[in-house]
Scaffold this active site. Structure first.
Site, short mmCIF file in Angstrom:
data_model
loop_
_atom_site.label_atom_id
_atom_site.label_comp_id
_atom_site.label_asym_id
_atom_site.label_seq_id
_atom_site.Cartn_x
_atom_site.Cartn_y
_atom_site.Cartn_z
N SER A 25 -3.89 3.64 -0.17
CA SER A 25 -2.64 4.32 0.17
C SER A 25 -2.24 5.22 -0.98
O SER A 25 -2.00 4.73 -2.10
CB SER A 25 -1.52 3.30 0.42
OG SER A 25 -0.28 3.97 0.35
N HIS A 50 -5.41 6.79 3.23
CA HIS A 50 -4.24 6.30 3.97
C HIS A 50 -3.00 7.03 3.47
O HIS A 50 -2.66 6.99 2.28
CB HIS A 50 -4.10 4.79 3.75
CG HIS A 50 -3.02 4.15 4.56
ND1 HIS A 50 -3.21 3.75 5.87
CD2 HIS A 50 -1.75 3.82 4.27
CE1 HIS A 50 -2.10 3.20 6.34
NE2 HIS A 50 -1.18 3.24 5.39
N MET A 54 7.11 8.58 5.64
CA MET A 54 8.39 7.87 5.79
C MET A 54 9.54 8.87 5.86
O MET A 54 9.51 9.90 5.18
CB MET A 54 8.61 6.94 4.60
CG MET A 54 7.45 5.98 4.35
SD MET A 54 7.81 4.82 3.03
CE MET A 54 6.22 4.01 2.86
N HIS A 83 -0.25 7.09 8.63
CA HIS A 83 0.63 6.01 9.09
C HIS A 83 2.05 6.55 9.19
O HIS A 83 2.71 6.81 8.17
CB HIS A 83 0.53 4.85 8.06
CG HIS A 83 1.39 3.68 8.36
ND1 HIS A 83 1.57 2.65 7.44
CD2 HIS A 83 2.11 3.33 9.46
CE1 HIS A 83 2.38 1.74 7.97
NE2 HIS A 83 2.74 2.13 9.18
N MET A 85 5.75 6.33 9.78
CA MET A 85 6.92 5.43 9.80
C MET A 85 8.16 6.31 9.98
O MET A 85 9.00 6.44 9.09
CB MET A 85 6.97 4.63 8.49
CG MET A 85 5.88 3.57 8.41
SD MET A 85 5.57 2.96 6.74
CE MET A 85 4.41 4.20 6.18
C1 DX5 Z 1 4.22 0.28 3.16
C2 DX5 Z 1 3.00 1.15 3.34
C3 DX5 Z 1 1.80 0.65 2.63
C4 DX5 Z 1 1.97 0.53 1.15
C5 DX5 Z 1 0.96 -0.43 0.61
O1 DX5 Z 1 5.22 0.73 4.00
O2 DX5 Z 1 2.67 1.25 4.72
O3 DX5 Z 1 0.65 1.45 2.96
O4 DX5 Z 1 1.86 1.74 0.50
O5 DX5 Z 1 1.21 -0.58 -0.73
P1 DX5 Z 1 0.68 -1.82 -1.58
O6 DX5 Z 1 -0.81 -1.86 -1.41
O7 DX5 Z 1 1.11 -1.48 -2.95
O8 DX5 Z 1 1.35 -3.04 -1.01
ZN ZN Z 2 0.73 2.28 5.33
#
Ligand code: DX5
Ligand code: ZN
Length: 236
Positions: A25, A50, A54, A83, A85
C-alpha cells in the site's frame, strides 16, 4: 530460488513464496517521492501496487485522486489495485478506470446498488473487487461472487495505515476461501490492514492469497523493501 534443494521445509517455503502475492500500500510511501517509491517496490518484487483512495467522508482521512493514479501509471507495469474508500463511489469509477486502475475494489456501503456498481467496473474492462469492513458479514458478498475478481477482507477499520490486525478477520478469510473454492471461479482473496510477517502467516494459513502491506513493506526505507516483501511471503 532455483538453487534450493527439493524436499523438506525449504521446499514448502518455496511453494508458499510462489503462491503468495504482495500488494504494497503506497499509503506508507514517501508522498514527496511517490513515483520513485512505486518504481522501488516494483523492483523489490511486489506483485500489485495497492492504492488507497479516501474521501474524508466514507473514512476519516483524505488521500489520492485519479490525477495521482494517472501520474503514477507510467512508473510501473504491475497491476494497479485501487481500493476505493469513497461514497458515493459510482461517479468516480470511470475516472479511476481512465487513470489506469486494473482492479477497482469498492465497499458495499458506498453505494445503493452493489451489483450495478460491479457491472459498471466490468463494463469498463476492469477487474472488480468487493471490500468487507470488519463488521460487514461474509454473506454480503456471496450474491455477487459471479461478478467479481477479488474479495478484500479488511483486517482493520479503513482509514489509516499502521493499525493492529483484527483477529476476527481470520474466520472470514476461512469462510470466503470455502465459498471461492466452491464457486470454481478465479477470485483473489486479499487481506488488508495490520499485516506483518506474523499476521501474514496466519492470513495465508486461513486461505488468503494476496496480502496488502503498507507499514511492513516500507519500513526502513528503500534498501529494505525487497527483504520486507520476502519476509511477508514467508521467507527469511
Ligand atoms: C487502510 C488501508 C490499508 C492500509 C494498510 O484503510 O486500506 O491498505 O494502508 O496499512 P498497514 O499495512 O500499515 O496496516
Ligand atoms: Zn487498502
Amino acid at each position: 530460488m532455483n538453487a534450493t534443494a527439493p524436499g523438506g521445509a525449504r521446499h514448502g517455503e518455496q511453494r508458499m513464496q510462489q503462491a503468495v502475492r504482495i500488494a504494497p500500500s503506497i499509503l506508507s510511501a514517501d508522498f514527496a517521492r511517490l513515483g520513485e517509491e512505486v518504481q522501488a517496490i516494483t523492483r523489490a518484487g511486489a506483485d500489485y501496487i495497492h492504492v488507497d483512495v479516501m474521501d474524508g467522508h466514507f473514512v476519516p482521512n483524505l488521500t489520492i485522486g485519479p490525477g495521482v493514479v494517472a501520474a503514477l501509471r507510467g512508473h510501473s507495469t504491475l497491476p494497479f489495485d485501487v481500493h476505493l474508500m469513497i461514497a458515493p463511489v459510482d461517479p468516480y469509477i470511470p475516472l479511476f478506470a481512465t487513470a489506469g486502475a486494473d482492479i477497482l475494489t469498492i465497499h458495499p456501503e458506498a453505494g445503493p446498488h452493489l451489483h450495478r456498481s460491479l457491472e459498471l467496473i466490468r463494463a469498463l474492462g476492469k477487474k472488480a473487487g468487493v471490500a468487507l469492513n470488519p463488521a460487514t458479514p461474509v454473506e454480503t458478498v456471496l450474491p455477487v461472487l459471479d461478478e467479481i475478481d477479488l474479495v478484500l477482507v479488511m483486517s482493520v477499520n479503513p482509514g489509516f495505515g499502521g493499525q493492529s490486525f483484527i483477529a476476527s478477520a481470520l474466520a472470514k478469510i476461512k469462510a470466503l476461501r470455502r465459498a471461492i473454492d466452491d464457486s470454481g471461479r478465479a477470485i483473489d482473496l486479499e487481506v488488508d490492514g495490520g499485516i506483518t510477517p506474523e499476521t501474514a502467516a496466519a492470513a495465508l494459513a486461513a486461505g488468503a492469497d494476496v496480502l496488502v502491506a503498507g507499514t511492513a513493506t516500507f519500513r526502513g526505507g528503500g534498501a529494505h523493501y525487497a527483504g520486507n516483501i520476502r519476509r511477508l511471503r514467508g521467507g527469511s
